[in-house]
Scaffold this motif. Structure first.
Motif, PDB file in Angstrom:
ATOM      1  N   HIS A  26       0.918  -1.373   0.177  1.00 31.16           N
ATOM      2  CA  HIS A  26      -0.101   0.072   0.007  1.00 31.16           C
ATOM      3  C   HIS A  26       1.032   1.244  -0.033  1.00 31.16           C
ATOM      4  N   SER A  27       1.914   1.141   0.455  1.00 31.36           N
ATOM      5  CA  SER A  27       2.797   2.246   0.496  1.00 31.36           C
ATOM      6  C   SER A  27       3.757   2.626  -0.675  1.00 31.36           C
ATOM      7  N   ILE A  28       3.694   1.703  -1.779  1.00 28.24           N
ATOM      8  CA  ILE A  28       4.353   1.929  -2.898  1.00 28.24           C
ATOM      9  C   ILE A  28       3.585   3.350  -3.738  1.00 28.24           C
ATOM     10  N   THR A  29       4.369   3.893  -4.329  1.00 27.56           N
ATOM     11  CA  THR A  29       3.532   5.420  -5.027  1.00 27.56           C
ATOM     12  C   THR A  29       4.354   5.114  -6.605  1.00 27.56           C
ATOM     13  N   SER A  30       3.484   5.892  -7.256  1.00 31.84           N
ATOM     14  CA  SER A  30       3.923   6.115  -8.742  1.00 31.84           C
ATOM     15  C   SER A  30       4.022   7.587  -8.910  1.00 31.84           C
ATOM     16  N   GLU A  31       4.920   8.204  -9.434  1.00 32.74           N
ATOM     17  CA  GLU A  31       4.966   9.591 -10.114  1.00 32.74           C
ATOM     18  C   GLU A  31       5.387   9.952 -11.238  1.00 32.74           C
ATOM     19  N   ASN A  32       4.644  10.794 -11.888  1.00 36.33           N
ATOM     20  CA  ASN A  32       4.748  11.338 -13.269  1.00 36.33           C
ATOM     21  C   ASN A  32       5.779  12.574 -13.191  1.00 36.33           C
ATOM     22  N   THR A  33       7.026  12.521 -13.729  1.00 31.63           N
ATOM     23  CA  THR A  33       7.704  13.568 -13.636  1.00 31.63           C
ATOM     24  C   THR A  33       7.637  14.772 -14.554  1.00 31.63           C
ATOM     25  N   ASN A  34       6.678  14.464 -15.490  1.00 32.09           N
ATOM     26  CA  ASN A  34       6.618  15.295 -17.073  1.00 32.09           C
ATOM     27  C   ASN A  34       5.341  16.128 -16.472  1.00 32.09           C
ATOM     28  N   LEU A  35       5.595  17.267 -15.986  1.00 28.18           N
ATOM     29  CA  LEU A  35       4.374  18.074 -15.530  1.00 28.18           C
ATOM     30  C   LEU A  35       3.678  18.940 -16.812  1.00 28.18           C
ATOM     31  N   THR A  36       4.551  19.126 -17.717  1.00 31.00           N
ATOM     32  CA  THR A  36       3.887  19.958 -18.770  1.00 31.00           C
ATOM     33  C   THR A  36       3.210  19.282 -19.895  1.00 31.00           C
ATOM     34  N   ASP A  37       3.739  17.952 -20.334  1.00 34.41           N
ATOM     35  CA  ASP A  37       2.993  17.433 -21.455  1.00 34.41           C
ATOM     36  C   ASP A  37       3.186  15.934 -20.936  1.00 34.41           C
ATOM     37  N   PRO A  38       2.451  15.294 -20.281  1.00 36.87           N
ATOM     38  CA  PRO A  38       2.803  13.773 -19.783  1.00 36.87           C
ATOM     39  C   PRO A  38       2.309  13.047 -21.030  1.00 36.87           C
ATOM     40  N   ASP A  39       2.468  11.624 -21.049  1.00 38.17           N
ATOM     41  CA  ASP A  39       2.361  10.814 -22.048  1.00 38.17           C
ATOM     42  C   ASP A  39       1.055  10.215 -21.353  1.00 38.17           C
ATOM     43  N   ASN A  40       0.056  10.167 -22.160  1.00 36.89           N
ATOM     44  CA  ASN A  40      -1.237   9.728 -21.383  1.00 36.89           C
ATOM     45  C   ASN A  40      -1.730   8.320 -21.584  1.00 36.89           C
ATOM     46  N   THR A  41      -0.657   7.452 -22.154  1.00 36.33           N
ATOM     47  CA  THR A  41      -0.767   6.061 -22.449  1.00 36.33           C
ATOM     48  C   THR A  41      -1.035   5.483 -20.942  1.00 36.33           C
TER      49      THR A  41
END
Length: 181
Positions: A26-41
């Motif tokens: 439950h403590s595992i996280t995910s972060e997207n580091t592209n804040l301007t144009d992320p891949d939406n796949t």
């Protein structure tokens, strides 16, 4: 429980209770580091757990959405040149208005700063579901309407000076738009 990350694989190991492994998972996280144009796949995270004898598998999808982008208002006209007695003059009839992630806006403001507040007057006529109210040197537009309707509304805002001997200081007119986010 210790974790080891190699590429995109996180391996948890160690002898611990089921409750402790659940807490670790439950403590595992995910972060997207592209804040301007992320891949939406759609991303898929696969889980594989074992008790030393049996293996259980499951997966979960992660959707990444674009960040909210604020609307932009761009003045296209050179400085407004106003002569005493001109009456109400549109500030910028070619003002450009863009919101890349919203089709509707909920409000806008136009503010005059500098000059002489007692003699500077903004003008606006309600239109396309957009209502204007003026308090001092601030015009507030409200109402949900399309970006194009707000662009038209802001292009119609006028400036007038009421003085027979106007203050000659430069004024700054600031346009701000609100998409509700």
């Amino acid at each position: 429980i210790t974790g080891s990350l190699v590429g995109t694989t996180l391996t948890l190991s160690g002898t611990a209770s089921v409750a402790n492994y659940q807490a670790a998972l439950h403590s595992i996280t995910s972060e997207n580091t592209n804040l301007t144009d992320p891949d939406n796949t759609l991303r898929t995270v696969s889980f594989s757990v074992t008790d030393g004898t049996d293996v259980g598998n499951n997966s979960r999808g992660i959707s990444v959405s674009d960040p909210n982008r604020p609307p932009t208002v761009t003045a296209t006209a050179a400085n407004l040149l106003y002569d005493e007695g001109d009456g109400a003059v549109p500030i910028d009839t070619a003002l450009l208005f863009v919101d890349t992630d919203d089709a509707h806006l909920v409000g806008a403001t136009v503010v005059i700063s500098g000059g002489a507040p007692a003699e500077d007057v903004l003008g606006f006529t309600d239109q396309n579901g957009i209502t204007g109210s003026i308090v001092g040197s601030t015009l507030t537009l409200t109402g949900t309407a399309t970006v194009a309707d707000y662009q038209t509304a802001l292009q119609s805002v006028t400036y007038a000076n009421l003085s027979d001997t106007p203050n000659l200081a430069d004024r700054t007119i600031t346009f701000t738009a609100d998409d509700g986010e």
